[in-house]
Scaffold this motif. Structure first.
Motif, PDB file in Angstrom:
ATOM      1  N   MET A   1      32.316  47.461 -51.049  1.00 47.51           N
ATOM      2  CA  MET A   1      32.289  48.124 -49.763  1.00 47.51           C
ATOM      3  C   MET A   1      32.025  49.607 -50.000  1.00 47.51           C
ATOM      4  SD  MET A   1      35.306  48.537 -46.894  1.00 47.51           S
ATOM      5  CE  MET A   1      35.531  46.796 -46.678  1.00 47.51           C
ATOM      6  N   SER A   2      31.070  50.120 -49.293  1.00 47.37           N
ATOM      7  CA  SER A   2      30.744  51.533 -49.442  1.00 47.37           C
ATOM      8  C   SER A   2      31.765  52.399 -48.695  1.00 47.37           C
ATOM      9  CB  SER A   2      29.343  51.815 -48.918  1.00 47.37           C
ATOM     10  OG  SER A   2      29.344  51.746 -47.515  1.00 47.37           O
ATOM     11  N   GLN A   3      31.724  53.676 -48.986  1.00 46.57           N
ATOM     12  CA  GLN A   3      32.649  54.620 -48.338  1.00 46.57           C
ATOM     13  C   GLN A   3      32.411  54.642 -46.826  1.00 46.57           C
ATOM     14  OE1 GLN A   3      35.094  55.716 -49.770  1.00 46.57           O
ATOM     15  NE2 GLN A   3      35.815  57.567 -48.797  1.00 46.57           N
ATOM     16  N   ASP A   4      31.136  54.516 -46.403  1.00 50.22           N
ATOM     17  CA  ASP A   4      30.833  54.511 -44.971  1.00 50.22           C
ATOM     18  C   ASP A   4      31.425  53.295 -44.281  1.00 50.22           C
ATOM     19  OD1 ASP A   4      29.435  56.871 -45.193  1.00 50.22           O
ATOM     20  OD2 ASP A   4      27.499  55.864 -45.498  1.00 50.22           O
ATOM     21  N   GLU A   5      31.368  52.149 -44.951  1.00 42.99           N
ATOM     22  CA  GLU A   5      31.958  50.941 -44.376  1.00 42.99           C
ATOM     23  C   GLU A   5      33.473  51.072 -44.285  1.00 42.99           C
ATOM     24  OE1 GLU A   5      28.765  47.576 -45.813  1.00 42.99           O
ATOM     25  OE2 GLU A   5      30.332  48.229 -47.183  1.00 42.99           O
ATOM     26  N   ALA A   6      34.089  51.640 -45.304  1.00 38.91           N
ATOM     27  CA  ALA A   6      35.537  51.844 -45.280  1.00 38.91           C
ATOM     28  C   ALA A   6      35.925  52.816 -44.176  1.00 38.91           C
ATOM     29  CB  ALA A   6      36.023  52.359 -46.629  1.00 38.91           C
ATOM     30  N   ALA A   7      35.101  53.819 -43.954  1.00 38.06           N
ATOM     31  CA  ALA A   7      35.396  54.800 -42.912  1.00 38.06           C
ATOM     32  C   ALA A   7      35.356  54.159 -41.528  1.00 38.06           C
ATOM     33  CB  ALA A   7      34.422  55.961 -42.993  1.00 38.06           C
ATOM     34  N   ARG A   8      34.506  53.145 -41.371  1.00 45.05           N
ATOM     35  CA  ARG A   8      34.444  52.466 -40.077  1.00 45.05           C
ATOM     36  C   ARG A   8      35.685  51.619 -39.850  1.00 45.05           C
ATOM     37  NH1 ARG A   8      29.763  48.978 -40.168  1.00 45.05           N
ATOM     38  NH2 ARG A   8      29.325  49.663 -42.253  1.00 45.05           N
ATOM     39  N   ILE A   9      36.231  51.045 -40.905  1.00 48.46           N
ATOM     40  CA  ILE A   9      37.417  50.210 -40.775  1.00 48.46           C
ATOM     41  C   ILE A   9      38.664  51.075 -40.607  1.00 48.46           C
ATOM     42  CG2 ILE A   9      38.891  48.549 -41.957  1.00 48.46           C
ATOM     43  CD1 ILE A   9      36.351  47.484 -43.304  1.00 48.46           C
ATOM     44  N   HIS A  10      38.781  52.093 -41.425  1.00 49.33           N
ATOM     45  CA  HIS A  10      39.940  52.980 -41.404  1.00 49.33           C
ATOM     46  C   HIS A  10      39.436  54.407 -41.208  1.00 49.33           C
ATOM     47  CE1 HIS A  10      42.134  49.619 -43.083  1.00 49.33           C
ATOM     48  NE2 HIS A  10      41.289  49.568 -44.082  1.00 49.33           N
ATOM     49  N   ASN A  11      39.667  54.955 -40.070  1.00 48.29           N
ATOM     50  CA  ASN A  11      39.233  56.320 -39.805  1.00 48.29           C
ATOM     51  C   ASN A  11      40.334  57.263 -40.304  1.00 48.29           C
ATOM     52  OD1 ASN A  11      38.232  58.708 -38.864  1.00 48.29           O
ATOM     53  ND2 ASN A  11      37.700  57.914 -36.839  1.00 48.29           N
ATOM     54  N   LEU A  12      40.289  57.561 -41.597  1.00 43.94           N
ATOM     55  CA  LEU A  12      41.343  58.331 -42.238  1.00 43.94           C
ATOM     56  C   LEU A  12      41.493  59.743 -41.675  1.00 43.94           C
ATOM     57  CD1 LEU A  12      40.882  57.120 -45.910  1.00 43.94           C
ATOM     58  CD2 LEU A  12      42.274  56.152 -44.096  1.00 43.94           C
ATOM     59  N   PRO A  13      40.400  60.466 -41.406  1.00 40.72           N
ATOM     60  CA  PRO A  13      40.581  61.784 -40.794  1.00 40.72           C
ATOM     61  C   PRO A  13      41.265  61.701 -39.420  1.00 40.72           C
ATOM     62  CG  PRO A  13      38.386  61.619 -41.733  1.00 40.72           C
ATOM     63  CD  PRO A  13      39.001  60.246 -41.803  1.00 40.72           C
ATOM     64  N   ALA A  14      40.992  60.625 -38.674  1.00 39.02           N
ATOM     65  CA  ALA A  14      41.628  60.465 -37.365  1.00 39.02           C
ATOM     66  C   ALA A  14      43.122  60.201 -37.514  1.00 39.02           C
ATOM     67  CB  ALA A  14      40.969  59.333 -36.589  1.00 39.02           C
ATOM     68  N   ILE A  15      43.515  59.446 -38.545  1.00 37.03           N
ATOM     69  CA  ILE A  15      44.935  59.190 -38.796  1.00 37.03           C
ATOM     70  C   ILE A  15      45.637  60.489 -39.151  1.00 37.03           C
ATOM     71  CG2 ILE A  15      46.584  58.035 -40.309  1.00 37.03           C
ATOM     72  CD1 ILE A  15      44.533  55.730 -40.545  1.00 37.03           C
ATOM     73  N   ARG A  16      45.025  61.275 -40.027  1.00 36.67           N
ATOM     74  CA  ARG A  16      45.616  62.564 -40.399  1.00 36.67           C
ATOM     75  C   ARG A  16      45.660  63.516 -39.199  1.00 36.67           C
ATOM     76  NH1 ARG A  16      42.432  61.452 -45.142  1.00 36.67           N
ATOM     77  NH2 ARG A  16      43.832  61.022 -46.897  1.00 36.67           N
ATOM     78  N   ALA A  17      44.590  63.512 -38.400  1.00 39.30           N
ATOM     79  CA  ALA A  17      44.540  64.392 -37.229  1.00 39.30           C
ATOM     80  C   ALA A  17      45.605  64.015 -36.210  1.00 39.30           C
ATOM     81  CB  ALA A  17      43.152  64.333 -36.588  1.00 39.30           C
ATOM     82  N   LEU A  18      45.909  62.720 -36.099  1.00 41.06           N
ATOM     83  CA  LEU A  18      46.962  62.294 -35.193  1.00 41.06           C
ATOM     84  C   LEU A  18      48.301  62.885 -35.619  1.00 41.06           C
ATOM     85  CD1 LEU A  18      47.936  60.547 -32.830  1.00 41.06           C
ATOM     86  CD2 LEU A  18      48.142  58.656 -34.441  1.00 41.06           C
ATOM     87  N   GLY A  19      48.581  62.851 -36.909  1.00 44.39           N
ATOM     88  CA  GLY A  19      49.813  63.449 -37.413  1.00 44.39           C
ATOM     89  C   GLY A  19      49.835  64.950 -37.203  1.00 44.39           C
ATOM     90  N   ASP A  20      48.710  65.597 -37.454  1.00 41.95           N
ATOM     91  CA  ASP A  20      48.641  67.049 -37.269  1.00 41.95           C
ATOM     92  C   ASP A  20      48.809  67.438 -35.807  1.00 41.95           C
ATOM     93  OD1 ASP A  20      48.288  67.425 -39.969  1.00 41.95           O
ATOM     94  OD2 ASP A  20      46.098  67.494 -39.834  1.00 41.95           O
TER      95      ASP A  20
END
Length: 109
Positions: A1-20
């Motif tokens: 799985m490429s990094q782009d595919e992983a980003a579509r499944i798990h939006n990591l910046p959005a998870i961090r932004a939610l905490g921030d």
């Protein structure tokens, strides 16, 4: 799985932004900024021990206990939100680590 595919499944910046968004006070709209502002209110609500006289002492005493409880609740809520932000960042880090390890494992196969 490429990094782009992983980003579509798990939006990591959005998870961090939610905490921030819970804690960071960029424009004064975070829950913590509102709670920190409100944390000064209970101290201004305290009554002196003898504010209501001798007969009102039990009422004044209970009032101050309630105000103290409110102060503790506000402060514990602030700390809870900060801890929640840290947990959201940890979740994003764990997902990123797991995705990387899965990708590395698949490449070895």
């Amino acid at each position: 799985m490429s990094q782009d595919e992983a980003a579509r499944i798990h939006n990591l910046p959005a998870i961090r932004a939610l905490g921030d968004a819970l804690v960071d006070d960029i424009d004064g709209t975070s829950p913590v900024s509102h709670l920190e502002e409100a944390s000064g209110f209970p101290a201004n609500m305290r009554m002196g021990t003898w504010a209501l006289g001798v007969l009102g002492w039990p009422l004044a005493n209970e009032h101050d206990k309630i105000v103290g409880y409110a102060e503790n609740k506000v402060n514990s809520t602030i700390e809870g939100l900060r801890a929640h932000r840290d947990r959201l960042h940890t979740v994003a880090d764990n997902v990123q680590t797991a995705d990387q390890r899965n990708e590395d494992h698949v490449r070895r196969i």
